[in-house]
Design a protein around this motif. Structure first.
Motif, PDB file in Angstrom:
ATOM      1  N   CYS A 180       0.837  -1.204   0.000  1.00  0.00           N
ATOM      2  CA  CYS A 180       0.000   0.000   0.000  1.00  0.00           C
ATOM      3  C   CYS A 180       0.869   1.249   0.000  1.00  0.00           C
ATOM      4  CB  CYS A 180      -0.905  -0.007   1.235  1.00  0.00           C
ATOM      5  SG  CYS A 180      -2.072   1.377   1.315  1.00  0.00           S
ATOM      6  N   LYS A 181       0.377   2.289  -0.681  1.00  0.00           N
ATOM      7  CA  LYS A 181       1.044   3.586  -0.663  1.00  0.00           C
ATOM      8  C   LYS A 181       0.359   4.523   0.329  1.00  0.00           C
ATOM      9  CE  LYS A 181       2.848   3.478  -5.369  1.00  0.00           C
ATOM     10  NZ  LYS A 181       2.851   4.089  -6.714  1.00  0.00           N
ATOM     11  N   LEU A 182       1.173   5.087   1.201  1.00  0.00           N
ATOM     12  CA  LEU A 182       0.717   6.162   2.078  1.00  0.00           C
ATOM     13  C   LEU A 182       0.811   7.437   1.247  1.00  0.00           C
ATOM     14  CD1 LEU A 182      -0.224   6.869   4.965  1.00  0.00           C
ATOM     15  CD2 LEU A 182       2.176   7.269   5.538  1.00  0.00           C
ATOM     16  N   SER A 183      -0.221   7.675   0.485  1.00  0.00           N
ATOM     17  CA  SER A 183      -0.225   8.770  -0.477  1.00  0.00           C
ATOM     18  C   SER A 183      -1.658   9.208  -0.726  1.00  0.00           C
ATOM     19  CB  SER A 183       0.411   8.324  -1.809  1.00  0.00           C
ATOM     20  OG  SER A 183      -0.377   7.318  -2.425  1.00  0.00           O
ATOM     21  N   GLY A 184      -1.807  10.421  -1.257  1.00  0.00           N
ATOM     22  CA  GLY A 184      -3.108  10.870  -1.725  1.00  0.00           C
ATOM     23  C   GLY A 184      -4.133  11.196  -0.665  1.00  0.00           C
ATOM     24  N   LEU A 185      -3.782  11.127   0.608  1.00  0.00           N
ATOM     25  CA  LEU A 185      -4.784  11.355   1.653  1.00  0.00           C
ATOM     26  C   LEU A 185      -5.204  12.813   1.740  1.00  0.00           C
ATOM     27  CD1 LEU A 185      -3.552   9.064   4.581  1.00  0.00           C
ATOM     28  CD2 LEU A 185      -5.262   8.574   2.818  1.00  0.00           C
ATOM     29  N   VAL A 186      -4.293  13.744   1.492  1.00  0.00           N
ATOM     30  CA  VAL A 186      -4.644  15.160   1.670  1.00  0.00           C
ATOM     31  C   VAL A 186      -5.713  15.596   0.678  1.00  0.00           C
ATOM     32  CG1 VAL A 186      -2.438  15.787   2.696  1.00  0.00           C
ATOM     33  CG2 VAL A 186      -2.725  15.967   0.207  1.00  0.00           C
ATOM     34  N   THR A 187      -5.739  15.005  -0.504  1.00  0.00           N
ATOM     35  CA  THR A 187      -6.752  15.396  -1.480  1.00  0.00           C
ATOM     36  C   THR A 187      -8.054  14.620  -1.313  1.00  0.00           C
ATOM     37  OG1 THR A 187      -5.576  13.957  -3.048  1.00  0.00           O
ATOM     38  CG2 THR A 187      -5.238  16.335  -3.244  1.00  0.00           C
ATOM     39  N   GLU A 188      -8.063  13.610  -0.452  1.00  0.00           N
ATOM     40  CA  GLU A 188      -9.322  12.963  -0.076  1.00  0.00           C
ATOM     41  C   GLU A 188      -9.954  13.668   1.117  1.00  0.00           C
ATOM     42  OE1 GLU A 188     -10.777  10.715  -1.920  1.00  0.00           O
ATOM     43  OE2 GLU A 188      -9.028  10.739  -3.254  1.00  0.00           O
ATOM     44  N   ALA A 189      -9.177  14.504   1.810  1.00  0.00           N
ATOM     45  CA  ALA A 189      -9.687  15.313   2.917  1.00  0.00           C
ATOM     46  C   ALA A 189     -10.271  16.613   2.372  1.00  0.00           C
ATOM     47  CB  ALA A 189      -8.548  15.605   3.898  1.00  0.00           C
ATOM     48  N   ASP A 190     -10.758  17.464   3.260  1.00  0.00           N
ATOM     49  CA  ASP A 190     -11.187  18.801   2.866  1.00  0.00           C
ATOM     50  C   ASP A 190      -9.931  19.557   2.434  1.00  0.00           C
ATOM     51  OD1 ASP A 190     -11.792  21.549   2.810  1.00  0.00           O
ATOM     52  OD2 ASP A 190     -13.334  21.334   4.333  1.00  0.00           O
ATOM     53  N   PRO A 191      -9.802  19.900   1.161  1.00  0.00           N
ATOM     54  CA  PRO A 191      -8.525  20.452   0.685  1.00  0.00           C
ATOM     55  C   PRO A 191      -8.141  21.789   1.314  1.00  0.00           C
ATOM     56  CG  PRO A 191     -10.227  20.651  -0.997  1.00  0.00           C
ATOM     57  CD  PRO A 191     -10.796  19.794   0.085  1.00  0.00           C
ATOM     58  N   ARG A 192      -9.104  22.505   1.845  1.00  0.00           N
ATOM     59  CA  ARG A 192      -8.804  23.826   2.406  1.00  0.00           C
ATOM     60  C   ARG A 192      -8.653  23.810   3.922  1.00  0.00           C
ATOM     61  NH1 ARG A 192     -12.309  24.569  -1.806  1.00  0.00           N
ATOM     62  NH2 ARG A 192     -11.654  26.019  -3.436  1.00  0.00           N
ATOM     63  N   HIS A 193      -9.168  22.794   4.565  1.00  0.00           N
ATOM     64  CA  HIS A 193      -9.207  22.831   6.038  1.00  0.00           C
ATOM     65  C   HIS A 193      -8.733  21.531   6.683  1.00  0.00           C
ATOM     66  CE1 HIS A 193     -11.415  26.579   5.646  1.00  0.00           C
ATOM     67  NE2 HIS A 193     -12.298  25.972   4.882  1.00  0.00           N
ATOM     68  N   VAL A 217      -0.644  16.619  -7.912  1.00  0.00           N
ATOM     69  CA  VAL A 217      -2.060  16.617  -7.519  1.00  0.00           C
ATOM     70  C   VAL A 217      -2.202  17.058  -6.070  1.00  0.00           C
ATOM     71  CG1 VAL A 217      -4.148  15.227  -7.338  1.00  0.00           C
ATOM     72  CG2 VAL A 217      -2.527  14.795  -9.202  1.00  0.00           C
ATOM     73  N   CYS A 218      -1.239  16.705  -5.232  1.00  0.00           N
ATOM     74  CA  CYS A 218      -1.293  17.098  -3.820  1.00  0.00           C
ATOM     75  C   CYS A 218      -1.383  18.598  -3.643  1.00  0.00           C
ATOM     76  CB  CYS A 218      -0.085  16.555  -3.061  1.00  0.00           C
ATOM     77  SG  CYS A 218       1.507  17.316  -3.538  1.00  0.00           S
ATOM     78  N   ARG A 219      -0.917  19.363  -4.629  1.00  0.00           N
ATOM     79  CA  ARG A 219      -0.899  20.816  -4.512  1.00  0.00           C
ATOM     80  C   ARG A 219      -2.296  21.412  -4.408  1.00  0.00           C
ATOM     81  NH1 ARG A 219       3.768  23.682  -6.789  1.00  0.00           N
ATOM     82  NH2 ARG A 219       2.247  25.116  -7.676  1.00  0.00           N
ATOM     83  N   LEU A 220      -3.321  20.643  -4.728  1.00  0.00           N
ATOM     84  CA  LEU A 220      -4.696  21.105  -4.520  1.00  0.00           C
ATOM     85  C   LEU A 220      -4.992  21.322  -3.042  1.00  0.00           C
ATOM     86  CD1 LEU A 220      -6.512  18.709  -7.000  1.00  0.00           C
ATOM     87  CD2 LEU A 220      -6.113  21.170  -7.334  1.00  0.00           C
ATOM     88  N   ALA A 221      -4.221  20.624  -2.179  1.00  0.00           N
ATOM     89  CA  ALA A 221      -4.478  20.705  -0.735  1.00  0.00           C
ATOM     90  C   ALA A 221      -3.241  21.068   0.071  1.00  0.00           C
ATOM     91  CB  ALA A 221      -5.034  19.368  -0.234  1.00  0.00           C
ATOM     92  N   ALA A 222      -2.053  20.790  -0.448  1.00  0.00           N
ATOM     93  CA  ALA A 222      -0.847  20.948   0.370  1.00  0.00           C
ATOM     94  C   ALA A 222       0.384  21.050  -0.516  1.00  0.00           C
ATOM     95  CB  ALA A 222      -0.686  19.759   1.312  1.00  0.00           C
ATOM     96  N   SER A 223       1.422  21.680   0.011  1.00  0.00           N
ATOM     97  CA  SER A 223       2.702  21.725  -0.682  1.00  0.00           C
ATOM     98  C   SER A 223       3.402  20.376  -0.554  1.00  0.00           C
ATOM     99  CB  SER A 223       3.588  22.816  -0.085  1.00  0.00           C
ATOM    100  OG  SER A 223       3.986  22.454   1.238  1.00  0.00           O
TER     101      SER A 223
END
Length: 287
Positions: A203-216, A246-252
């Motif tokens: 499994c990849k520990l990846s992509g979680l920030v864009t499955e969350a609320d991207p702004r908060h 893609v992560c840049r939608l929610a985080a650097s």
């Protein structure tokens, strides 16, 4: 306290694209608008270096056969990309010859796996179709891995496919895209554990920030999902990926790396090294 970066971090999942060469037809709507520009290795390199990343795995973005040879050539000349997860039609009768031809191309030694956008397939059991299983068998015979990009409702079929093909390693991208923004863990967690029960899965520990609320979002929003993944797969079957850009939608890039380090802070030093380098190096056979 966030632990320091292990030496030689491997970013096991990122993308690049050049819109003048090929459109990314999935980038539509206002939410994805920040991604409608070129993202190159020259953009990634300083961010990766600052995070202690020394090698990466470049992953397909579109189901276009020409992209994989382009990525292989890019990897050959990059000094950063150690592996490429490309795309080819798994259902094609000549899949074995196609894989051999890709490996014969410039940079072909960087081909480590194949991915298909299963998340977009209307059939939840697409992975179990006979023609798909034939293609997956060809991947196993070629010594390649298969990256799974699926949604939670497709995890049971992924688990069945892994059981039917014990000689193929399945790498789950983005932890199976859990519903972080909704704050739910089910039925995602049950499907994830079904997949993790198969020893030929990672499994990849990846992509979680864009499955969350991207702004908060916060690290605590991600924690229940990260802990479920760590418990189900263990550090030796878990690898870090940034999912840049893609992560840049929610985080650097730096924020994604810091979040992953915080979420794995309770692991031992050797376990952290597995997540941030060892697992990806072993599973993908990176040099």
């Amino acid at each position: 306290m966030t632990p320091s970066a292990p030496a030689g971090v491997v970013d096991a999942h990122h993308h690049v694209w050049d819109l003048s060469m090929r459109d990314q037809d999935w980038i539509t709507g206002e939410e994805l608008a920040p991604l409608r520009r070129d993202f190159t290795l020259a953009d990634l390199r300083p961010e990766a270096r600052a995070a202690g990343v020394t090698s990466t795995v470049l992953v397909q973005t579109v189901t276009v056969a020409e992209e994989t040879p382009e990525f292989l050539a890019l990897a050959r000349d990059s000094g950063l990309v150690a592996g490429v997860v490309g795309w080819t039609d798994l259902t094609a009768p000549g899949i074995t010859d196609t894989l051999a031809a890709l490996r014969a191309l410039p940079g072909g030694d960087r081909l480590v796996g194949i991915r298909h956008q299963v998340q977009g397939e209307p059939d939840p059991e697409w992975l179990l179709r006979p023609e798909v299983r034939r293609g997956l068998t060809a991947l196993a015979d070629a010594g390649l891995v298969y990256d799974l990009i699926v949604r939670p409702h497709q995890l049971p079929a992924a688990a069945k496919a892994a059981a039917l093909l014990p000689g193929l390693t399945f790498v789950l991208d983005h932890a199976g895209k859990p519903p972080v923004a909704e704050g739910r863990t089910q039925p995602w967690a049950d499907g994830l554990r079904q997949l993790a029960a198969r020893p030929n899965t990672v499994c990849k520990l990846s992509g979680l920030v864009t499955e969350a609320d991207p702004r908060h979002w916060s690290v605590e929003d991600l924690r229940p999902y990260a802990e479920t993944v760590i418990e189900a797969f263990g550090p030796d079957r878990l690898m870090f990926g940034s999912d840049w850009p893609v992560c840049r939608l929610a985080a650097s890039y730096a924020e994604v790396v810091d979040a992953a380090r915080t979420l794995t802070a309770a692991l031992s030093g050797p376990e952290q090294r597995a997540v941030f380098a060892g697992t990806a190096t072993r599973v993908y056979g990176l040099r």
